[in-house]
Design a protein around this motif. Structure first.
Motif, PDB file in Angstrom:
ATOM      1  N   ARG A 125      -2.358 -52.516 -41.481  1.00 47.77           N
ATOM      2  CA  ARG A 125      -1.302 -52.230 -42.318  1.00 47.77           C
ATOM      3  C   ARG A 125      -1.389 -52.912 -43.584  1.00 47.77           C
ATOM      4  O   ARG A 125      -1.090 -52.236 -44.474  1.00 47.77           O
ATOM      5  CB  ARG A 125       0.046 -52.552 -41.421  1.00 47.77           C
ATOM      6  N   PRO A 126      -1.792 -54.299 -43.914  1.00 43.23           N
ATOM      7  CA  PRO A 126      -1.861 -54.744 -45.208  1.00 43.23           C
ATOM      8  C   PRO A 126      -2.995 -53.994 -45.832  1.00 43.23           C
ATOM      9  O   PRO A 126      -2.745 -53.710 -47.001  1.00 43.23           O
ATOM     10  CB  PRO A 126      -2.333 -56.315 -44.836  1.00 43.23           C
ATOM     11  N   SER A 146       7.481 -49.306 -35.611  1.00 40.48           N
ATOM     12  CA  SER A 146       7.236 -48.257 -36.866  1.00 40.48           C
ATOM     13  C   SER A 146       7.187 -46.913 -36.484  1.00 40.48           C
ATOM     14  O   SER A 146       8.101 -46.221 -37.046  1.00 40.48           O
ATOM     15  CB  SER A 146       5.694 -48.753 -37.364  1.00 40.48           C
ATOM     16  N   ARG A 191      10.859 -46.274 -35.879  1.00 46.09           N
ATOM     17  CA  ARG A 191      11.868 -46.120 -37.012  1.00 46.09           C
ATOM     18  C   ARG A 191      11.566 -44.720 -37.477  1.00 46.09           C
ATOM     19  O   ARG A 191      12.605 -44.102 -38.231  1.00 46.09           O
ATOM     20  CB  ARG A 191      11.352 -47.371 -37.882  1.00 46.09           C
ATOM     21  N   ALA A 242      -2.576 -50.870 -51.067  1.00 46.22           N
ATOM     22  CA  ALA A 242      -2.903 -49.602 -51.259  1.00 46.22           C
ATOM     23  C   ALA A 242      -2.742 -49.206 -52.864  1.00 46.22           C
ATOM     24  O   ALA A 242      -3.549 -48.149 -53.352  1.00 46.22           O
ATOM     25  CB  ALA A 242      -1.739 -48.532 -50.743  1.00 46.22           C
ATOM     26  N   ARG A 265      -3.806 -50.813 -45.517  1.00 46.81           N
ATOM     27  CA  ARG A 265      -3.367 -49.464 -45.593  1.00 46.81           C
ATOM     28  C   ARG A 265      -2.233 -49.221 -46.405  1.00 46.81           C
ATOM     29  O   ARG A 265      -2.009 -48.310 -47.329  1.00 46.81           O
ATOM     30  CB  ARG A 265      -2.825 -48.981 -44.441  1.00 46.81           C
ATOM     31  N   GLU A 266      -1.303 -50.501 -46.572  1.00 49.08           N
ATOM     32  CA  GLU A 266      -0.138 -50.385 -47.381  1.00 49.08           C
ATOM     33  C   GLU A 266      -0.015 -51.202 -48.356  1.00 49.08           C
ATOM     34  O   GLU A 266       0.102 -50.947 -49.614  1.00 49.08           O
ATOM     35  CB  GLU A 266       1.158 -50.415 -46.413  1.00 49.08           C
ATOM     36  N   SER A 267      -0.128 -52.713 -47.970  1.00 46.46           N
ATOM     37  CA  SER A 267      -0.179 -53.541 -49.046  1.00 46.46           C
ATOM     38  C   SER A 267      -1.009 -53.675 -50.106  1.00 46.46           C
ATOM     39  O   SER A 267      -0.706 -53.857 -51.218  1.00 46.46           O
ATOM     40  CB  SER A 267      -0.140 -54.995 -48.417  1.00 46.46           C
ATOM     41  N   HIS A 306     -11.124 -45.556 -47.822  1.00 47.00           N
ATOM     42  CA  HIS A 306     -10.897 -44.102 -47.547  1.00 47.00           C
ATOM     43  C   HIS A 306     -11.924 -43.243 -47.369  1.00 47.00           C
ATOM     44  O   HIS A 306     -11.997 -42.134 -48.108  1.00 47.00           O
ATOM     45  CB  HIS A 306     -10.428 -43.710 -48.977  1.00 47.00           C
ATOM     46  N   HIS A 326     -10.058 -39.518 -48.306  1.00 45.83           N
ATOM     47  CA  HIS A 326     -10.213 -38.800 -49.630  1.00 45.83           C
ATOM     48  C   HIS A 326     -11.210 -39.131 -50.630  1.00 45.83           C
ATOM     49  O   HIS A 326     -11.750 -38.694 -51.341  1.00 45.83           O
ATOM     50  CB  HIS A 326      -8.784 -38.696 -50.279  1.00 45.83           C
ATOM     51  N   GLY A 356      13.249 -39.981 -39.707  1.00 47.58           N
ATOM     52  CA  GLY A 356      12.573 -38.685 -40.073  1.00 47.58           C
ATOM     53  C   GLY A 356      11.331 -38.994 -41.034  1.00 47.58           C
ATOM     54  O   GLY A 356      11.244 -40.311 -41.574  1.00 47.58           O
ATOM     55  N   GLY A 357      10.719 -38.058 -41.495  1.00 52.18           N
ATOM     56  CA  GLY A 357       9.603 -37.890 -42.370  1.00 52.18           C
ATOM     57  C   GLY A 357       8.272 -38.077 -41.619  1.00 52.18           C
ATOM     58  O   GLY A 357       8.205 -38.736 -40.689  1.00 52.18           O
ATOM     59  N   PRO A 358       7.391 -37.634 -42.257  1.00 48.58           N
ATOM     60  CA  PRO A 358       5.897 -37.363 -41.682  1.00 48.58           C
ATOM     61  C   PRO A 358       5.102 -38.716 -41.832  1.00 48.58           C
ATOM     62  O   PRO A 358       4.072 -38.542 -41.159  1.00 48.58           O
ATOM     63  CB  PRO A 358       5.236 -36.386 -42.290  1.00 48.58           C
ATOM     64  N   GLY A 359       5.495 -39.773 -42.308  1.00 49.87           N
ATOM     65  CA  GLY A 359       4.522 -40.958 -42.593  1.00 49.87           C
ATOM     66  C   GLY A 359       3.522 -40.606 -43.423  1.00 49.87           C
ATOM     67  O   GLY A 359       3.338 -39.828 -43.802  1.00 49.87           O
ATOM     68  N   VAL A 360       2.405 -41.648 -43.054  1.00 44.91           N
ATOM     69  CA  VAL A 360       1.261 -41.790 -43.953  1.00 44.91           C
ATOM     70  C   VAL A 360       0.106 -41.180 -43.366  1.00 44.91           C
ATOM     71  O   VAL A 360      -0.307 -41.694 -42.166  1.00 44.91           O
ATOM     72  CB  VAL A 360       0.980 -43.375 -44.295  1.00 44.91           C
TER      73      VAL A 360
END
Lengths: 438, 438
Positions: B141-142, B323, B326, B148, B144-146, B216, B340, B331-335
């Motif tokens: 998660r770090p 996660s 939640r 990013a 992928r997100e922190s 990526h 790429h 809702g929402g499709p996430g990451v």
């Protein structure tokens, strides 16, 4: 590949973090766009003086003094001005106009975090603040998301680089506190007014944020017990080294449970303490930060890295920016920050810790028995005693007692030291330090 | 406070991670519900034999052999069976029936991750896998997100606890490789068939996952250069200690840039290497894991903790579960996970590293000059040379040369060693190790 409209990003402030954030946002525009699925357009940078000299050269047309117009025309607002006002009003304006907000403003969050999270929750906007604690180190997202299925029992961190730099120099190079502070000032590790760092205010703000997140409880900064490093002497640092310890300024947030009732409470505190040289936090040198987390299932974890610096902090800001932007593209209200646990916060006297204290005592028979009786009367159990005859000619006829205790209530330990100090056979209490991290 | 319908959670597998996950899910049901905003209902645990004896006692009615019925009636499916089949088919079934999936299955992700992420993306479901690398340590998660918004240049980790336990015992207690392995086996740090660990396959699967996320780019496990610890001797470990190094099995994913064209590529590799005792990874003892990340803006970061264990791994699984849950509520499709960047992956010969090699040479004039000429012909520059006369009576008339090189291309270093081995004056090549982490 990029199918979404451009997202307008407003930047408030162009100090060292702000200007690095702008530079990276412009330089990595294509890469960020491919990660988000939308182009991130730097709409403007709000500053007080558009012609001031800056560290990083950026297109002059980006600067504006009209922060409000910039805020209301943006999708995401990044607040890097610092201070309480006007930062707070701008953040509220951004949230209520529907923008997500990213901030690194630990002072503001420590004082007014609850109010800001409440507003964000009401309007369905997000408030991101990874950069507010330990700069580039991803610690808030792991606490909030990765450990969301676990129970965190303790967060113990070195979260102030300036004081760690000073203590590290004293420990590794034998600098006096004054010399170490002078070097820290010269190298930019310390502000011209070092009070916020040295007295532990900065660490207290950060532990407020960590404790609130770890324990789902609102922790006011005023409830944090705070001691700085001003009283730490080179003699203490040296004695710690000889005994296999190092002195670190620790920010501790801890879950406590009443042994009889099981009722839980929390403690948040900042003080210099002894930790074993075998502990992972002991190897955090110079201005680095690290946060040690103990969770019920995960066990012990540590997060280590740069705790300050313009470009390092900008990394955390941009991580939050990508999260906020992805949420725009993907939709959904994200994760609200709620103090759903609301555990009571106890004063420092209620915590359990260990003490190491150094007494100068009369070098005569029966002194140790007298001291031991006082300890026993407070139900404080002794782990180690080292007695040495004084080599100080001014203190001839005295001996030094270094006593390490087992775990006991802070209030008992503190009362023990007070009573010992008043004993006729104790000529001086030379050092009192807590021992953490066992 | 809880306004959302119950979310049905299916668990596939009741081994050590699965049974701990179920236990924590049941024990912490209220706390999890308040974090998610919906109750997480353990709908069932799919096993092959419902009456088998398990480590953790759970309500018997939870067990079922009908995995498919359980999967299709659940909102979130947790796959903790391990192995390729039927785990892969079950995950595909779950995703295509609209469930989010959580897995700790590194072998499956390393082999078939691309296919699974593609399916998840097509149907708008999420595939979570924090527990697949370094167990409880939040690292994916770090990354992928922190991070990013940053550019990761290098990920270097100790991601296999078994081999770290063996190397650590050899280093700290002077155990032979065989004795250390015997202790590791006895204490449960090593599987009965140690090949996956000792030969570096497990670490190669993990570096595949880390490299894919950090860059990526789809990184097939077959493209990972892999050397295990089977050839590491106590003599090498001791010599490393004397020289200020420690030998660790490192999993490295690195971004490379052509110095002329700037064209980027990546390298993913696993091998035992020397790292300085001052490096943060050097203090990772016993079965612990740690991942060291170098990013352009953030600088150096380290994530440290337990890399294995049922309950520790369950912590990461439950973090993913919160996660996923939640996201259901919000809702929402996430990451989506997309390759790429698609950087080319280079063979190990193209990387730059440093070598330390130990040669047994004839103890006669001119030998060093001969050796140095070979190094120069490959444009390999020497940093340190230590020559000692042999004390081994069987090798009288010989000397030992320990040569540390500056950074050079792996292919040149490798060719240099081959040529040196064929020199008449070199009687044996006693050790060849890379030096990392400078």
């Amino acid at each position: 590949m990029i199918e979404y409209r451009n997202l307008r990003v407003a930047l408030l402030g162009a100090g060292s973090v702000g200007s690095q954030t702008a530079r990276l946002l412009l330089e990595h525009a294509d890469e960020l766009a491919s990660r988000v699925g939308a182009k991130l357009e730097l709409a403007g940078i709000a500053v007080r003086n558009t012609s001031a000299k800056r560290d990083v050269e950026l297109p002059a047309e980006l600067y504006t003094t009209d922060a409000e117009a910039l805020i209301t025309s943006s999708d995401i607002v990044i607040e890097l001005m610092g201070g309480i006002e006007p930062a707070k009003s701008y953040i509220i304006q951004a949230l209520t106009s529907g923008a997500d907000v990213i901030t690194a403003n630990k002072a503001l969050l420590a004082e007014h975090g609850d109010e800001l999270f409440e507003i964000a929750d009401q309007v369905g906007a997000q408030l991101y603040y990874e950069a507010s604690v330990a700069a580039a180190i991803p610690i808030l997202r792991p606490l909030r998301e990765s450990l969301a299925g676990d129970r965190i029992n303790r967060v113990m961190g070195i979260v102030n680089g300036s004081t760690n730099y000073i203590l590290d120099r004293m420990d590794r190079f034998g600098d006096s506190a004054e010399d170490a502070a002078a070097v820290a000032l010269e190298l930019g590790f310390l502000e011209a007014d070092p009070t916020l760092d040295v007295e532990g205010y900065d660490a207290a703000q950060k532990v407020t944020i960590l404790a609130s997140l770890a324990f789902h409880t609102s922790v006011p900064v005023a409830s944090v017990h705070r001691e700085g490093i001003a009283s730490v002497t080179l003699e203490q640092v040296r004695a710690a080294r000889e005994a296999g310890y190092v002195i670190k300024l620790l920010a501790i947030a801890e879950r406590l449970a009443d042994p009889d009732t099981g009722v839980e409470s929390i403690s948040a505190r900042v003080y210099p303490a002894l930790i074993s040289r075998q502990h992972p936090l002991a190897t955090v040198h110079e201005g680095k930060n690290a946060v040690f987390v103990e969770a019920e299932a995960a066990g012990s974890l540590m997060f280590y890295g740069a705790g300050a610096g313009g470009v390092e902090t900008a990394s955390a800001v941009l991580g939050d920016l990508v999260s906020a932007a992805r949420r725009h593209v993907a939709g959904g209200p994200g994760v609200a920050q709620k103090a759903h646990a609301s555990l009571p916060i106890v004063p420092v006297g209620s915590i359990e810790t260990r003490y190491q204290f150094t007494l100068e005592v009369a070098d005569e028979p029966g002194v140790l028995a007298t001291v031991a009786t006082v300890l026993a009367s407070h139900r404080v159990s002794v782990e180690t005693v080292i007695q040495t005859a004084s080599t100080d000619t001014e203190a001839s006829g005295t001996a030094t007692l270094v006593i390490g205790t087992h775990t006991a209530r802070e209030a008992s330990l503190s009362a023990t030291v007070t009573e010992l100090a008043n004993l006729g056979v104790v000529t001086a209490v030379k050092s009192v330090l807590r021992i953490e991290g066992i």
